[in-house]
Design a protein around this motif. Structure first.
Motif, short mmCIF file in Angstrom:
data_model
loop_
_atom_site.label_atom_id
_atom_site.label_comp_id
_atom_site.label_asym_id
_atom_site.label_seq_id
_atom_site.Cartn_x
_atom_site.Cartn_y
_atom_site.Cartn_z
N LEU A 79 41.01 -32.13 28.77
CA LEU A 79 39.94 -32.82 28.04
C LEU A 79 38.62 -32.68 28.77
CD1 LEU A 79 41.96 -36.02 27.13
CD2 LEU A 79 40.88 -34.51 25.46
N ARG A 80 38.65 -32.79 30.07
CA ARG A 80 37.41 -32.70 30.85
C ARG A 80 36.79 -31.31 30.69
NH1 ARG A 80 33.49 -30.58 34.14
NH2 ARG A 80 32.57 -32.20 35.46
N PHE A 81 37.62 -30.27 30.86
CA PHE A 81 37.09 -28.91 30.82
C PHE A 81 36.70 -28.49 29.41
CE2 PHE A 81 40.01 -28.51 34.66
CZ PHE A 81 38.96 -28.71 35.55
N ALA A 82 37.43 -28.99 28.40
CA ALA A 82 37.10 -28.63 27.02
C ALA A 82 35.78 -29.23 26.58
CB ALA A 82 38.22 -29.08 26.08
N ILE A 83 35.48 -30.44 27.01
CA ILE A 83 34.28 -31.14 26.54
C ILE A 83 33.07 -30.81 27.42
CG2 ILE A 83 33.29 -33.40 26.01
CD1 ILE A 83 35.71 -32.40 24.25
N LEU A 84 33.26 -30.68 28.73
CA LEU A 84 32.12 -30.47 29.63
C LEU A 84 32.06 -29.06 30.20
CD1 LEU A 84 32.13 -33.84 31.62
CD2 LEU A 84 30.90 -33.28 29.53
N GLY A 85 33.06 -28.24 29.94
CA GLY A 85 33.10 -26.90 30.51
C GLY A 85 33.80 -26.89 31.86
N TYR A 86 34.37 -25.73 32.19
CA TYR A 86 35.10 -25.62 33.45
C TYR A 86 34.12 -25.57 34.62
CZ TYR A 86 38.25 -24.13 37.11
OH TYR A 86 38.97 -24.07 38.28
#
Length: 404
Positions: free
Chosen positions: A291-298
């Motif tokens: 969820l973190r990487f999908a919404i804010l980018g890796y």
């Protein structure tokens, strides 16, 4: 279907017991599939398919069953006389006052009921009033690292354990992402869909939120600060510094709604010396790292906090109550308790300097008891014990069958 033994072993003993079985968890964590597994188990046990009824209320197929009275009438007309039936109601929270119908089924018919929902209001005090003493709940989570490896072995050619661990950090544990080899972009598109359906169906629409932009700012702040202590007041002040006015009560309300939809988990602080739970400066963790990487980018900078997130979720899966440890002015990443057990855990991506080593190990050595203590790392290190503190790779810790 990959058999999810951890959950099936807990649920199966309650089949035919006089309790409603309630499965809750974030959207797309695998609740519906577990219902299908239970149905297959019943058939293998000799239950005829015509005695098994399965309704999915997030499907257009059942959109006309939109009230509790319609639900009751639909089930009543289908129940054969003189036979016990097995009733599976998926995403039941879509029907308001569903608990009244389910309570009546248990009273009026010979039925064993299984329900799922993606909202913790399923377990509210109001529902408990209707179903007092008549239900047992099971919390379902996205895949653990061990389950993730099972999926990978079934559907693809996995790499070695440690390489797969780093993929697990990036991709997380939503089962849908493990059914084939997705690129990061493809995987995060799927996760964004899970996120959007949760935000707009389970939070915005259900709570009639008008200022969606405010909610999304709270989400982005929390996602950016996983593993950092803060309060609703802290977040409110930050938004004010960005020329966005939001009072602490509104912030707290949004945080509670995100918890209710299982996107966030609140982790309170625990005073190790005073042996009490503190009510200020909590931390929040995500239902899944993807969820973190999908919404804010890796971002490589986010990996350390995602390691904490993964360990936190693993401890919850294993039935621990988890806290952030306060030790005078120092902090222990996690204090985990379960019955008479207690664990102390420090997590670090790497220990490159003597000062870092002294901090990570020194905090644990300062705790004046003999409960197990761990330092979990992802770099290369020698040995597995430092003055009684177990040192392990995070991946190995996640695969340990017993923690001691």
């Amino acid at each position: 279907m990959i058999y999810r033994k951890q959950y099936m072993d807990k649920i199966i003993p309650f089949i035919d017991a006089p309790f409603i079985k309630i499965l809750t968890g974030v959207r797309r964590c695998g609740k519906s599939t577990i219902l299908l597994m239970l149905q297959e188990y019943l058939k293998k046990r000799g239950i005829q398919p015509e005695r098994i009824f399965f309704y999915r209320f997030d499907s257009m197929q059942y959109e006309e069953i939109d009230t509790v009275s319609k639900l009751y009438k639909e089930i009543k007309k289908c129940i054969p006389q003189g036979q016990r039936i097995y009733l599976f109601l998926d995403e039941i929270q879509e029907i308001e006052d569903w608990e009244k119908a389910v309570n009546s089924f248990m009273t009026d018919f010979d039925v064993d009921v299984f329900v799922t929902g993606s909202n913790s209001r399923m377990m509210s005090s109001e529902i408990s009033t209707y179903l007092t003493g008549r239900y047992i709940s099971f919390r379902i989570y996205p895949l653990s690292f061990a389950e993730y490896l099972d999926f990978r072995r079934e559907y693809t050619e996995p790499d070695n354990c440690y390489q797969e661990f780093w993929r697990y950090v990036r991709m997380g544990g939503f089962p849908a992402l493990q059914l084939k080899e997705y690129s990061d972009e493809e995987a995060y598109t799927i996760v964004k869909d899970i996120y959007n359906s949760t935000i707009f169906t389970d939070i915005v629409r259900r709570n009639r939120i008008r200022k969606v932009d405010q909610l999304e700012r709270v989400v982005k702040y929390v996602f950016s600060n996983v593993g950092q202590t803060f309060s609703a007041l802290t977040l409110s002040k930050y938004l004010k510094s960005q020329n966005r006015q939001m009072d602490p009560e509104t912030v707290y309300s949004y945080l509670s709604k995100l918890e209710t939809a299982y996107l966030l988990h609140r982790c309170s602080r625990y005073d190790i010396k005073g042996k009490e739970i503190l009510k200020t400066q909590e931390k929040f963790y995500l239902a899944d790292t993807s969820l973190r990487f999908a919404i804010l980018g890796y971002s490589e900078d986010a990996v350390a906090s995602m390691l904490e997130n993964i360990v936190y979720m693993e401890l919850l899966r294993r039935g621990y109550d988890v806290f952030v440890g306060k030790l005078d002015y120092a902090e222990v990443d996690f204090v985990a308790t379960r019955k008479n057990e207690k664990l102390y855990i420090q997590i670090c991506q790497l220990i490159g300097r003597k000062e870092t080593e002294q901090r990570e190990y020194g905090n644990l050595l300062s705790i004046p008891d003999n409960y197990p203590k761990y330092v979990l790392r992802t770099d290369e290190f020698a040995g597995g014990n430092y003055e009684g503190i177990r040192t392990m790779h995070v991946a190995d810790f996640l695969l340990e069958q017993e923690l001691y």
